[in-house]
Design a protein around this motif. Structure first.
Motif, PDB file in Angstrom:
ATOM      1  N   ALA A  90       0.839  -1.190   0.000  1.00  0.00           N
ATOM      2  CA  ALA A  90       0.000   0.000   0.000  1.00  0.00           C
ATOM      3  C   ALA A  90       0.884   1.254   0.000  1.00  0.00           C
ATOM      4  O   ALA A  90       2.000   1.246   0.513  1.00  0.00           O
ATOM      5  N   ILE A  91       0.375   2.329  -0.573  1.00  0.00           N
ATOM      6  CA  ILE A  91       1.153   3.553  -0.778  1.00  0.00           C
ATOM      7  C   ILE A  91       0.829   4.545   0.333  1.00  0.00           C
ATOM      8  O   ILE A  91      -0.263   5.100   0.403  1.00  0.00           O
ATOM      9  N   VAL A  92       1.810   4.788   1.202  1.00  0.00           N
ATOM     10  CA  VAL A  92       1.605   5.603   2.395  1.00  0.00           C
ATOM     11  C   VAL A  92       2.511   6.829   2.361  1.00  0.00           C
ATOM     12  O   VAL A  92       3.688   6.737   2.016  1.00  0.00           O
ATOM     13  N   GLY A  93       1.937   7.972   2.727  1.00  0.00           N
ATOM     14  CA  GLY A  93       2.709   9.190   2.921  1.00  0.00           C
ATOM     15  C   GLY A  93       2.512   9.706   4.336  1.00  0.00           C
ATOM     16  O   GLY A  93       1.468   9.468   4.957  1.00  0.00           O
ATOM     17  N   LEU A  94       3.501  10.414   4.839  1.00  0.00           N
ATOM     18  CA  LEU A  94       3.449  10.952   6.200  1.00  0.00           C
ATOM     19  C   LEU A  94       3.841  12.423   6.207  1.00  0.00           C
ATOM     20  O   LEU A  94       4.710  12.851   5.452  1.00  0.00           O
ATOM     21  N   GLY A  95       3.212  13.170   7.110  1.00  0.00           N
ATOM     22  CA  GLY A  95       3.620  14.540   7.369  1.00  0.00           C
ATOM     23  C   GLY A  95       4.559  14.605   8.561  1.00  0.00           C
ATOM     24  O   GLY A  95       4.799  13.609   9.245  1.00  0.00           O
ATOM     25  N   GLY A  96       5.079  15.785   8.799  1.00  0.00           N
ATOM     26  CA  GLY A  96       5.955  15.986   9.943  1.00  0.00           C
ATOM     27  C   GLY A  96       6.294  17.459  10.081  1.00  0.00           C
ATOM     28  O   GLY A  96       6.126  18.225   9.136  1.00  0.00           O
ATOM     29  N   GLN A  97       6.757  17.857  11.254  1.00  0.00           N
ATOM     30  CA  GLN A  97       7.179  19.229  11.502  1.00  0.00           C
ATOM     31  C   GLN A  97       8.561  19.206  12.133  1.00  0.00           C
ATOM     32  O   GLN A  97       8.794  18.459  13.092  1.00  0.00           O
ATOM     33  N   VAL A  98       9.470  20.021  11.610  1.00  0.00           N
ATOM     34  CA  VAL A  98      10.831  20.051  12.153  1.00  0.00           C
ATOM     35  C   VAL A  98      11.355  21.476  12.219  1.00  0.00           C
ATOM     36  O   VAL A  98      10.937  22.352  11.456  1.00  0.00           O
ATOM     37  N   PHE A  99      12.258  21.676  13.161  1.00  0.00           N
ATOM     38  CA  PHE A  99      13.053  22.901  13.219  1.00  0.00           C
ATOM     39  C   PHE A  99      14.435  22.504  13.708  1.00  0.00           C
ATOM     40  O   PHE A  99      14.567  21.800  14.717  1.00  0.00           O
ATOM     41  N   MET A 100      15.487  22.968  12.992  1.00  0.00           N
ATOM     42  CA  MET A 100      16.831  22.477  13.255  1.00  0.00           C
ATOM     43  C   MET A 100      17.829  23.610  13.427  1.00  0.00           C
ATOM     44  O   MET A 100      17.753  24.632  12.771  1.00  0.00           O
ATOM     45  N   ARG A 101      18.758  23.375  14.302  1.00  0.00           N
ATOM     46  CA  ARG A 101      19.984  24.156  14.392  1.00  0.00           C
ATOM     47  C   ARG A 101      21.116  23.183  14.708  1.00  0.00           C
ATOM     48  O   ARG A 101      20.883  21.991  14.916  1.00  0.00           O
ATOM     49  N   LYS A 102      22.340  23.712  14.756  1.00  0.00           N
ATOM     50  CA  LYS A 102      23.496  22.842  14.951  1.00  0.00           C
ATOM     51  C   LYS A 102      23.369  22.009  16.215  1.00  0.00           C
ATOM     52  O   LYS A 102      23.745  20.833  16.255  1.00  0.00           O
ATOM     53  N   ASN A 103      22.836  22.614  17.273  1.00  0.00           N
ATOM     54  CA  ASN A 103      22.604  21.840  18.498  1.00  0.00           C
ATOM     55  C   ASN A 103      21.173  22.065  18.960  1.00  0.00           C
ATOM     56  O   ASN A 103      20.527  23.065  18.614  1.00  0.00           O
ATOM     57  N   SER A 104      20.680  21.155  19.752  1.00  0.00           N
ATOM     58  CA  SER A 104      19.281  21.169  20.150  1.00  0.00           C
ATOM     59  C   SER A 104      18.940  22.380  21.009  1.00  0.00           C
ATOM     60  O   SER A 104      17.834  22.925  20.931  1.00  0.00           O
ATOM     61  N   GLN A 105      19.885  22.823  21.847  1.00  0.00           N
ATOM     62  CA  GLN A 105      19.598  23.959  22.714  1.00  0.00           C
ATOM     63  C   GLN A 105      19.298  25.210  21.892  1.00  0.00           C
ATOM     64  O   GLN A 105      18.350  25.950  22.197  1.00  0.00           O
ATOM     65  N   ASP A 106      20.092  25.439  20.852  1.00  0.00           N
ATOM     66  CA  ASP A 106      19.850  26.607  19.998  1.00  0.00           C
ATOM     67  C   ASP A 106      18.530  26.469  19.254  1.00  0.00           C
ATOM     68  O   ASP A 106      17.793  27.451  19.088  1.00  0.00           O
TER      69      ASP A 106
END
Length: 372
Positions: free
Chosen positions: A231-247
């Protein structure tokens, strides 16, 4: 495996500066984001459809046609096209036209949307949302596959000897994803037709989407389209990135806290614990996304939401650089590793055309526009 981004086209005040972009600026920003997506090696750009402030993408095919003229490889899609309040005839014609202009780099995600007032604006009743979605798609499905259609139904005037023009490129309709956040009826509809099911898992816990995807896979097999794994499945997602997680957390927090959709509710940490929202380093985003396969099985398309909540264009473009350079190459490699041979690739126009020819026992066709 396809990777890309989707946008809802919100016009939101930047909480760190107090500045709100104009509609013109937001529309041009969405185009810039799509061009950047192709530049950094992503596969898909998808835009939502809304007809109310604070959103601007009321005419997705207009925007996608413009982007098609400025890109060469990017697959253009929606996230969502309103199957409930748009006339299926107009959807059939608009997306077939876009198919020709983009040389087949087009598919469509159908859904009911998340704005209740849109129904009466277009002469419909929200209480009929599911029946409208089912009936309208039944007509759209036929319009793309039959040269002459006779139609009589509950929600629209009859058609007699009607031909939708232009006909789909190479006689192959755009691939359809049925998008859903909560409706098992839509998972059933996707399975019945053998179409794709896009679980936009951005707000709810994974258990909810596991149930929807499991239902879709089981019913896909029930209707004879293949095994559940095919079956053909797609997923969404939300991300925000910087070099380290604290930033990353420090920079994203004011946007999260003031976002129209989820601001002033659960904390950022609570939301990340309960939903797929991932804020952190590139490696943390990789690890979080790889876990989707453990939760939902092998799948075909991953789209990320990155340009919402008032984030300025400069920041979004920086996010796309990180996504394309550091995250997606690793995800491609890791998700391809151990992928069973029977799991199909994500559908493309060329693949659908080849499958049609193979099923008919014909020599493979050369896609229209392939020499351009």
């Amino acid at each position: 495996m396809q990777f890309g981004i989707f946008t809802v086209g919100d016009v939101t005040t930047d909480p760190t500066t107090g500045r709100t972009p104009t509609e013109n600026e937001r529309i041009k920003a969405m185009v810039a984001i799509a061009l950047k997506a192709e530049e950094v090696g992503l596969d898909v750009f998808a835009t939502g459809e809304h007809h109310n402030p604070p959103f601007v993408p009321s005419s997705p095919t207009t925007m996608l046609g413009y982007i098609a003229a400025r890109t060469e490889r990017l697959i253009l899609s929606t996230s969502t096209t309103l199957i409930t309040t748009n006339d299926p005839v107009k959807i059939a014609e608009d997306f077939a036209m876009l198919q020709h202009l983009a040389d087949g780099r087009v598919d469509v995600m159908l859904g009911r949307g998340n704005t209740g007032p849109v129904y009466p604006w277009f002469g419909q009743d929200i209480r009929q949302g599911i029946p409208l979605a089912i009936e309208n798609y039944a007509l759209l499905h036929r319009l793309w596959r039959e040269d002459v259609v006779d139609w009589q139904s509950r929600f629209r005037t009859p058609l007699q000897g009607f031909t939708s023009t232009p006909r789909p490129l190479d006689g192959v309709p755009p691939f359809v994803w049925h998008g859903s956040i909560r409706s098992p009826e839509i998972a059933e509809q996707a399975a019945y037709y053998g179409d794709g099911f896009f679980a936009n898992n951005i707000f709810w816990p994974k258990d909810h989407f596991q149930r929807l995807i499991r239902l879709y896979r089981e019913r896909y097999a029930h209707y004879g389209h293949g095994t559940p794994e095919q079956a053909i499945v797609g997923l969404g997602g939300q991300v925000f990135m910087r070099k380290n997680s604290q930033d990353a957390v420090r920079e994203f927090r004011p946007y999260f806290d003031n976002a129209p959709v989820y601001g002033h509710g659960p904390s950022l940490e609570e939301f990340m614990a309960e939903t797929p929202l991932a804020v952190g380093s590139p490696q943390e985003i990789i690890d979080r996304t790889l876990a989707f396969r453990e939760h939902f099985g092998d799948y075909q398309r991953q789209l990320f939401l990155m340009d919402h909540a008032g984030l300025p264009l400069k920041t979004v473009l920086e996010q796309l650089d990180i996504l394309g350079e550091e995250v997606v190459p690793v995800l491609r490699k890791e998700l391809a590793s151990g992928r069973p041979a029977q799991v199909p690739d994500a559908p493309t126009h060329q693949a659908l055309l080849a499958r049609r020819d193979a099923e008919a026992g014909e020599e493979p066709s050369v896609p229209a526009g392939s020499a351009s």
